[in-house]
Design a protein around this motif. Structure first.
Motif, PDB file in Angstrom:
ATOM      1  N   ILE A   1       0.837  -1.188   0.000  1.00 60.77           N
ATOM      2  CA  ILE A   1       0.000   0.000   0.000  1.00 60.77           C
ATOM      3  C   ILE A   1       0.878   1.245   0.000  1.00 60.77           C
ATOM      4  O   ILE A   1       1.693   1.445   0.906  1.00 60.77           O
ATOM      5  N   ASN A   2       0.690   2.058  -1.015  1.00 64.39           N
ATOM      6  CA  ASN A   2       1.409   3.329  -1.117  1.00 64.39           C
ATOM      7  C   ASN A   2       0.668   4.426  -0.350  1.00 64.39           C
ATOM      8  O   ASN A   2       1.290   5.272   0.294  1.00 64.39           O
ATOM      9  N   SER A   3      -0.655   4.375  -0.414  1.00 67.20           N
ATOM     10  CA  SER A   3      -1.462   5.334   0.338  1.00 67.20           C
ATOM     11  C   SER A   3      -2.869   4.798   0.528  1.00 67.20           C
ATOM     12  O   SER A   3      -3.323   3.927  -0.225  1.00 67.20           O
TER      13      SER A   3
ATOM     14  N   CYS B   1       2.615   4.097  15.264  1.00 63.58           N
ATOM     15  CA  CYS B   1       1.275   3.514  15.137  1.00 63.58           C
ATOM     16  C   CYS B   1       0.548   4.002  13.883  1.00 63.58           C
ATOM     17  O   CYS B   1      -0.355   3.324  13.396  1.00 63.58           O
ATOM     18  N   ASP B   2       0.937   5.158  13.364  1.00 61.33           N
ATOM     19  CA  ASP B   2       0.281   5.693  12.167  1.00 61.33           C
ATOM     20  C   ASP B   2       0.901   5.206  10.864  1.00 61.33           C
ATOM     21  O   ASP B   2       0.488   5.631   9.784  1.00 61.33           O
ATOM     22  N   MET B   3       1.864   4.290  10.939  1.00 62.38           N
ATOM     23  CA  MET B   3       2.448   3.746   9.709  1.00 62.38           C
ATOM     24  C   MET B   3       1.469   2.807   9.017  1.00 62.38           C
ATOM     25  O   MET B   3       0.724   2.078   9.669  1.00 62.38           O
ATOM     26  N   ILE B   4       1.478   2.853   7.685  1.00 62.04           N
ATOM     27  CA  ILE B   4       0.727   1.895   6.882  1.00 62.04           C
ATOM     28  C   ILE B   4       1.732   0.890   6.336  1.00 62.04           C
ATOM     29  O   ILE B   4       2.529   1.209   5.443  1.00 62.04           O
ATOM     30  N   ASN B   5       1.724  -0.310   6.886  1.00 56.49           N
ATOM     31  CA  ASN B   5       2.703  -1.330   6.522  1.00 56.49           C
ATOM     32  C   ASN B   5       2.061  -2.474   5.747  1.00 56.49           C
ATOM     33  O   ASN B   5       0.977  -2.936   6.099  1.00 56.49           O
ATOM     34  N   GLY B   6       2.750  -2.915   4.699  1.00 58.22           N
ATOM     35  CA  GLY B   6       2.346  -4.124   4.006  1.00 58.22           C
ATOM     36  C   GLY B   6       1.265  -3.926   2.974  1.00 58.22           C
ATOM     37  O   GLY B   6       1.069  -2.842   2.421  1.00 58.22           O
ATOM     38  N   THR B   7       0.521  -4.991   2.723  1.00 70.18           N
ATOM     39  CA  THR B   7      -0.517  -5.024   1.698  1.00 70.18           C
ATOM     40  C   THR B   7      -1.891  -5.009   2.369  1.00 70.18           C
ATOM     41  O   THR B   7      -1.998  -4.785   3.569  1.00 70.18           O
ATOM     42  N   ASP B   8      -2.924  -5.301   1.589  1.00 72.65           N
ATOM     43  CA  ASP B   8      -4.262  -5.438   2.188  1.00 72.65           C
ATOM     44  C   ASP B   8      -4.555  -6.892   2.542  1.00 72.65           C
ATOM     45  O   ASP B   8      -5.698  -7.242   2.839  1.00 72.65           O
ATOM     46  N   ALA B   9      -3.535  -7.750   2.469  1.00 70.37           N
ATOM     47  CA  ALA B   9      -3.585  -9.174   2.849  1.00 70.37           C
ATOM     48  C   ALA B   9      -4.136 -10.075   1.755  1.00 70.37           C
ATOM     49  O   ALA B   9      -4.140 -11.291   1.919  1.00 70.37           O
TER      50      ALA B   9
ATOM     51  N   LEU C   1       4.649 -11.513   7.711  1.00 69.39           N
ATOM     52  CA  LEU C   1       3.942 -10.757   6.680  1.00 69.39           C
ATOM     53  C   LEU C   1       3.239  -9.586   7.349  1.00 69.39           C
ATOM     54  O   LEU C   1       2.690  -9.720   8.447  1.00 69.39           O
ATOM     55  N   TYR C   2       3.242  -8.447   6.680  1.00 70.57           N
ATOM     56  CA  TYR C   2       2.594  -7.250   7.213  1.00 70.57           C
ATOM     57  C   TYR C   2       1.404  -6.866   6.343  1.00 70.57           C
ATOM     58  O   TYR C   2       1.475  -6.947   5.107  1.00 70.57           O
ATOM     59  N   PHE C   3       0.336  -6.458   6.980  1.00 71.01           N
ATOM     60  CA  PHE C   3      -0.821  -5.982   6.223  1.00 71.01           C
ATOM     61  C   PHE C   3      -1.597  -4.954   7.031  1.00 71.01           C
ATOM     62  O   PHE C   3      -1.539  -4.918   8.266  1.00 71.01           O
ATOM     63  N   PHE C   4      -2.309  -4.114   6.298  1.00 71.24           N
ATOM     64  CA  PHE C   4      -3.118  -3.052   6.899  1.00 71.24           C
ATOM     65  C   PHE C   4      -4.585  -3.453   6.827  1.00 71.24           C
ATOM     66  O   PHE C   4      -5.057  -3.957   5.807  1.00 71.24           O
TER      67      PHE C   4
END
Length: 468
Positions: A220-222, A237-245, A258-261
């Motif tokens: 995720i870029n934004s 805590c406000d970081m957007i990390n990874g994909t949408d799963a 694996l990281y996801f938002f």
């Protein structure tokens, strides 16, 4: 003698040929790996014509949301006598979701693509325990909400509205009303656990296609046109990390998380490898949320910036609950795992009838390790609200302590169907398996021919020497 020479020469030639076949098999290993990597890299890019794009544009497998509601068994006893609330789980009530394709898809020159996820829910009676019109006794959303959001010195206003409407701490509502919305006489507006849902959309998202760097595919870029969140007032805590799963970069390393938002909980999380499973003949890696995900800051210091309401979290010592009011228009909503799995004992002692289970209440992703595609998942969350004692509000005068009260929990699931599994195995896994089979066959056959011919040549040569 000439015959014997020819025999030995032929065996030596066979041995050489076997060695060449084995060498060819050995050469095919790095060559084959490069072919596999090249093929997967090409098909994992999110652009028209690739396997990834076909799966990304719209969910091929049906996605379902199952809901279990908490039916209060002693509502009068809680209000009149201060009893500990006792609940009984009622469900599942199942809805088909994510059946709408992504909208507003726009590709950009920086190898990203933006889109929105339309929301919709269609009731499926065949997968439910009863109709949407089933009635349950549940927490009164407006009464609990007013208690949490209105200052105590104004509680007399809440008491007046409760008396005027004849409301109490608990209410009887249909499944449909509680989940999707009903008109409340106190608020004079529609409220519901998931209201509004239909005809809304999540996003917009902007993600990397992986065209220039496959390791960034689906990241995720934004989200909502920002590369960071604004809910937690903290850079970590406000970081957007990874994909949408829904997918990850190919060629997974099971040692790395694996990281996801997740917009449902307004934060990024990680999942760790827990084991390998067979899914319709395809090996998948299962990743699960670690128990520390919603741990108290005392046990997981990284969670300190998620702790806002110290009253709710017992001065940030309570585990298992996430305050998401800042991303829910200040609605007093608290997210947990179902039945307060991995939560503090206080939570299950304050509400009787809960039985947390790792098997039934944990979240997991089953990811195909070569492509990074998520082929099966179960996302499980619980929605809670809070109420507590009051000297002014009559229906809360007998309440003894602050209570995080469960309203409902959901299990969102999907798994590839037989047709998709067969196509996946044919288009990708089958090719990889075939290449590996050829490699093994050449190595095995070549080595066997080489050894057998060499041994036979030695035997023939020894016999000829003996006769001579």
């Amino acid at each position: 003698m000439g015959c014997r020479c020819d025999t030995v020469s032929g065996l030596i030639a066979g041995s050489v040929l076997g060695a060449l076949l084995a060498a060819l098999g050995g050469i095919l290993i790095p060559v084959g790996d490069n072919i596999i990597r090249s093929t997967v890299t090409k098909e994992a890019v999110i652009e028209p014509g690739t396997l990834a794009y076909e799966n990304w544009i719209a969910s091929g497998a049906p996605v379902y949301r199952q809901f279990w509601l908490y039916d209060v068994q002693n509502a009068a006893g809680v209000v009149e006598n201060g009893e500990t609330p006792r609940v009984s789980e009622k469900g599942p009530y199942t809805y088909r979701t994510r059946y709408l394709a992504k909208t507003n898809i726009t590709a950009y020159e920086n190898h990203t693509v933006s889109f929105s996820l339309p929301a919709g829910a269609i009731f499926d009676p065949s997968m439910s325990v009863g109709p949407e019109e089933d009635v349950v006794t549940v927490l009164n959303l407006v009464v609990a909400g007013a208690y949490s959001t209105i200052p105590k010195f104004l509680h007399f206003l809440v008491e007046a509205e409760i008396k005027k409407s004849g409301a109490s701490l608990f209410q009887n509502r249909t499944v449909k009303e509680l989940l999707w919305g009903y008109f409340d006489p106190i608020r004079k507006d529609y409220v519901g656990v998931f209201y509004p849902y239909n005809d809304t959309a999540d996003g917009p998202y902007n993600i990397f296609t992986g065209k220039d760097d496959i390791s960034k595919v689906s990241l995720i870029n934004s989200w909502r046109e920002s590369s960071v969140l604004s809910f937690w007032k903290d850079p970590y805590c406000d970081m957007i990390n990874g994909t949408d799963a829904s997918s990850f970069a190919p060629f997974l390393d099971k040692k790395k998380p694996l990281y996801f938002f997740s917009s449902d909980i307004c934060r990024s999380v990680s999942a760790e490898y827990s084991g390998s499973h067979d899914l319709k003949g395809i090996e998948v890696y299962r990743y699960m949320l670690p128990a520390k995900t919603l741990a108290s800051p005392r046990d997981n210091p990284d969670n300190m910036c998620f702790c806002h309401e110290t009253l709710v979290t017992k001065n940030c010592t309570l585990a298992g609950v996430l305050d998401v009011r800042s991303c829910r228009d200040n609605a007093p909503v608290y997210i947990s795992l179902p039945h307060f799995l991995h939560g503090s004992p206080y939570l299950t002692q304050a509400v009787l009838g809960l039985s947390p289970s790792e098997e039934h209440h944990s979240t997991y992703l089953d990811v195909e390790p070569t492509t990074g595609f998520t082929l099966r998942f179960a996302k499980r969350l619980q929605v809670n609200m809070m109420y507590g004692p009051s000297l002014v509000i009559t229906v809360l005068k007998k309440v003894k302590d602050y209570t995080i009260f469960p309203l409902a929990w959901l299990n969102e699931t999907a798994a590839l169907d037989d047709e998709t599994a067969d196509r996946f195995k044919k288009d990708l896994v089958g090719r990889i398996d075939m290449l590996e089979t050829v490699q093994i066959a050449l190595l095995s056959l070549g080595s066997a021919v080489c050894v057998l011919c060499a041994v036979a040549a030695c035997v023939v040569h020894r016999r000829r020497s003996t006769i001579a």
